[in-house]
Design a protein around this motif. Structure first.
Motif, PDB file in Angstrom:
ATOM      1  N   SER A   1       1.030  -0.921   0.440  1.00  0.00           N
ATOM      2  CA  SER A   1       0.137   0.073   0.286  1.00  0.00           C
ATOM      3  C   SER A   1       0.935   1.107  -0.158  1.00  0.00           C
ATOM      4  O   SER A   1       1.161   1.741   0.946  1.00  0.00           O
TER       5      SER A   1
ATOM      6  N   THR B   1      -9.986   3.408  -4.524  1.00  0.00           N
ATOM      7  CA  THR B   1     -10.078   2.042  -4.334  1.00  0.00           C
ATOM      8  C   THR B   1      -8.625   1.362  -4.593  1.00  0.00           C
ATOM      9  O   THR B   1      -7.874   2.473  -5.192  1.00  0.00           O
ATOM     10  N   ASP B   2      -8.356   0.553  -3.850  1.00  0.00           N
ATOM     11  CA  ASP B   2      -7.895  -0.294  -3.454  1.00  0.00           C
ATOM     12  C   ASP B   2      -7.007  -0.823  -4.667  1.00  0.00           C
ATOM     13  O   ASP B   2      -7.213  -1.799  -5.987  1.00  0.00           O
TER      14      ASP B   2
ATOM     15  N   TRP C   1      -3.973  -2.352  -5.614  1.00  0.00           N
ATOM     16  CA  TRP C   1      -3.247  -3.427  -5.043  1.00  0.00           C
ATOM     17  C   TRP C   1      -3.693  -4.912  -5.487  1.00  0.00           C
ATOM     18  O   TRP C   1      -3.737  -6.374  -5.570  1.00  0.00           O
ATOM     19  N   LYS C   2      -5.356  -4.805  -5.246  1.00  0.00           N
ATOM     20  CA  LYS C   2      -6.642  -5.890  -4.917  1.00  0.00           C
ATOM     21  C   LYS C   2      -6.958  -6.838  -5.925  1.00  0.00           C
ATOM     22  O   LYS C   2      -5.815  -7.833  -5.856  1.00  0.00           O
TER      23      LYS C   2
ATOM     24  N   ARG D   1      -1.222 -10.923   0.995  1.00  0.00           N
ATOM     25  CA  ARG D   1      -1.607  -9.696   1.513  1.00  0.00           C
ATOM     26  C   ARG D   1      -0.280  -9.176   1.759  1.00  0.00           C
ATOM     27  O   ARG D   1      -0.729  -8.025   2.694  1.00  0.00           O
TER      28      ARG D   1
END
Length: 135
Positions: free
Chosen positions: A2, A14-15, A17-18, A72
């Motif tokens: 992150s 929004t993320d 990296w998701k 993660r």
């Protein structure tokens, strides 16, 4: 993964990296399936399977399946590259394992390139979720 955007650049809403973590997990699963599918090839073409070669390949595939669930974690990329190195080292079992390792090494190099590109886009505020609407 992150990364924080520099000052003056809005954070992504929004993320980003998701999806990237999903790509890494999917790559590990596909790599594990390919390693398991190579077992019959090594058994027939490679002069037979030994107990240690089966243990090495199945153990590596299990590690890859388990590794898909830990993407993660901050050490996930190191884990992914370590399993890739172990697969390349599996070339001592048979040439087909080395070829699989080389093909997936190219995939992981491309993934590293994509990671650098996403970081650069976050820093520049170029992601679609970082654009400020002028309404």
């Amino acid at each position: 993964m992150s990364d924080v955007a520099p000052e003056g650049v809005p954070e992504p809403s929004t993320d980003p990296w998701k999806g990237f973590r999903g790509v890494m997990a999917g790559t590990l699963v596909l790599e594990a399936i390919t390693v398991l599918l190579a077992l019959p090839v090594v058994g027939v073409v490679g002069g037979g399977l030994k107990w240690w070669s089966v243990l090495y390949l199945v153990g590596l595939a299990v590690l890859m399946f388990l590794g898909a669930g830990v993407q993660r974690r901050p050490w996930a990329m190191s884990f992914n590259l370590a399993t890739q190195a172990a697969l390349l080292a599996g070339g001592f079992i048979h040439l087909s394992i080395l070829i699989i390792g080389v093909v997936f090494a190219a995939v992981w190099l491309f993934i590293l390139f994509l990671r650098a590109d996403v970081r650069k886009r976050i820093a520049g505020g170029l992601l679609p979720s970082q654009r400020v609407s002028e309404a």
